[in-house]
Design an enzyme around this catalytic site. Structure first.
Site, PDB file in Angstrom:
ATOM      1  N   CYS C 122      18.306   8.740  -7.907  1.00 61.82           N
ATOM      2  CA  CYS C 122      18.793   9.779  -8.946  1.00 61.82           C
ATOM      3  C   CYS C 122      19.781   9.912  -9.391  1.00 61.82           C
ATOM      4  CB  CYS C 122      18.174  11.391  -8.383  1.00 61.82           C
ATOM      5  SG  CYS C 122      18.375  12.492  -9.519  1.00 61.82           S
ATOM      6  N   CYS C 125      21.441  13.810  -9.877  1.00 65.92           N
ATOM      7  CA  CYS C 125      21.464  14.873  -9.003  1.00 65.92           C
ATOM      8  C   CYS C 125      20.963  14.155  -7.525  1.00 65.92           C
ATOM      9  CB  CYS C 125      20.674  16.279  -9.120  1.00 65.92           C
ATOM     10  SG  CYS C 125      19.250  16.081  -9.936  1.00 65.92           S
ATOM     11  N   SER C 126      19.751  14.519  -7.064  1.00 67.59           N
ATOM     12  CA  SER C 126      19.492  13.954  -5.728  1.00 67.59           C
ATOM     13  C   SER C 126      18.071  14.121  -5.466  1.00 67.59           C
ATOM     14  CB  SER C 126      20.269  14.744  -4.527  1.00 67.59           C
ATOM     15  OG  SER C 126      20.173  16.092  -4.756  1.00 67.59           O
ATOM     16  N   CYS C 127      17.135  13.916  -6.798  1.00 65.31           N
ATOM     17  CA  CYS C 127      15.578  14.251  -6.540  1.00 65.31           C
ATOM     18  C   CYS C 127      15.247  13.245  -5.642  1.00 65.31           C
ATOM     19  CB  CYS C 127      15.113  14.026  -7.916  1.00 65.31           C
ATOM     20  SG  CYS C 127      15.946  15.207  -9.137  1.00 65.31           S
TER      21      CYS C 127
END
Lengths: 106, 101, 219
Positions: C122, C125-127
């Site tokens: 991702c 962000c940090s999906c």
């Protein structure tokens, strides 16, 4: 040409990928749970949170870590929505730090 | 907006736009002005550009996955021509790629 | 940019104390971050926005997320072609068959084949499919990984010990919007005699992102 968001990292030069494992401490787990709970209750949504993270200072973003971003972004959002008074939060934080104990915190 | 530009067919060539849109968006810079093909239609979702400002429950828009060739993203790409990136793009960020694309 | 310790708080844990307690943390001094969270929590409870019990319950739900759940899905797909077909069609629905609840809107399984290796990132962000797999690894949320995975995936994979031949396509999936992804790795050769449970034990967390591949126990 639009301006690049500070979170938009794809393709930028970067160094080594950290490979050490990170184990969340208890407050971080609770903090994530609180975040998810506020989200479940419709108090904020994921895209609002993403916007808060995008709006933090660019230099701060570079040195910030994942858990502090989550905590600070959630707080900024609650302040923006008028649900939290930043001065009250800071005073409470300082009191807890001075007391130096987790005992009497609910 | 979704009605103006979609729907795209599987395999259709599309250009990802470089919209000058301030605020929260989900189209990263590295794919803007790049041409790829529609890999799948993902369903309709609320527009994150609205949701980011607390405007929820509005019209849903189409989301697609676009397949891009690494070589088209980075001219000095290290690997073989066949390597790809796939990414989710809302349809107001897409337009059909014309012959010149 | 070389602030690569995203997700780490070593700098806050200084003071000669153990950096990584995993339990109640009473042997660690309060950091500003923790105190700020505790203050937030107490204010949210006082204002009636949440209760301590609701936080506890939500924490229990979060703790169900675990890479082993993804590994179970992979092992089932290896032994049951019909399940595999359903998993590739809709991984969220397929998870339900194993009693696993995915709360993200959509979960898509990307199948590794002899012709294609998949890697998930991702960049914005940090999906990550947290409800199924738990919190992502530190390397996944690091800025270095988010920057480099789409630009030089083969180099990144080599650093992870995975050398993908040039004859195989490397396909990177940017989890940038509403879908969440899990990699369905190839079943390693020499595992014909293994039970489903033994197969699941070969599937590590990093295999489910494409940063590793399952190895035969005899290899």
């Amino acid at each position: 040409m639009a301006e690049r968001l500070i979170t938009d990292l794809g393709g930028l030069p970067a160094g080594a990928i950290p490979r050490e494992e990170y184990h969340m401490v208890f407050w971080e787990k609770q903090m994530i749970a609180t975040f998810n709970l506020l989200w479940d209750k419709g108090i904020f949504n994921l895209d609002e949170f993403r916007r808060m993270v995008e709006s933090i200072d660019a230099e701060l973003y570079k040195t910030s870590n994942f858990y502090r971003r989550r905590l600070d972004g959630m707080i900024d959002l609650l302040v923006e929505k008028g649900l939290l008074d930043p001065a009250e939060l800071e005073a409470r934080t300082q009191r807890i730090l001075q007391e130096g104990t987790r005992d009497h915190v609910p | 907006m979704s009605l103006e530009r979609g729907p795209y067919a599987l395999g259709e060539r599309v250009r990802i736009l470089d919209l000058d849109k301030p605020g929260h968006v989900r189209t990263p810079m590295y794919v803007r002005e790049k041409v790829g093909v529609i890999e799948r239609y993902c369903g309709d979702f609320e527009n994150p550009e609205e949701r980011a400002y607390g405007r929820v429950g509005r019209e849903r828009i189409r989301l697609y996955r676009v397949r891009l060739r690494q070589r088209d993203l980075w001219p000095d790409y290290e690997g073989p021509d066949k390597d790809t990136v796939e990414i989710e793009i809302y349809d107001h960020w897409l337009r059909p790629a014309s012959g010149g694309d | 940019m070389d602030h690569e310790h995203d997700g780490h708080e070593h700098h806050e844990h200084g003071r000669g104390l153990p950096p990584h307690p995993t339990r109640e943390d009473d042997d660690v001094a309060l950091t500003y971050g923790e105190a700020r969270y505790l203050a937030l929590k107490s204010l949210l409870i006082e204002k009636g926005l949440v209760t301590a019990d609701e936080i506890r319950r939500r924490l229990e739900i979060n703790e169900r997320g675990n890479p082993q759940q993804g590994a179970r899905m992979v092992a089932r797909a290896w032994v049951d072609p019909a399940f595999k077909a359903r998993m590739l069609a809709d991984a969220k629905e397929a998870a339900k068959e194993l009693g696993l609840e995915v709360t993200e809107a959509k979960l898509v399984a990307m199948e590794n084949t002899p012709a294609c290796h998949n890697l998930i990132v991702c960049t914005l962000c940090s999906c990550y499919p947290r409800s199924l797999l738990g919190e992502p690894p530190a390397w996944y949320v690091s800025k270095a990984y988010r920057s480099r995975a789409v630009r030089e995936p083969r180099k990144v994979l080599r650093e992870f010990g995975l050398d993908i031949p040039e004859t195989v396509e490397v396909r990177v999936h940017d989890s940038n919007a509403d879908l969440r992804y899990i990699v369905l790795p190839m079943r390693p050769a020499g595992t014909e005699g293994l039970s489903e449970e033994e197969l699941a034990a070969l599937v590590t967390r990093d295999c489910l992102v494409g940063a590793a591949v399952p190895r035969s126990p005899n290899a």
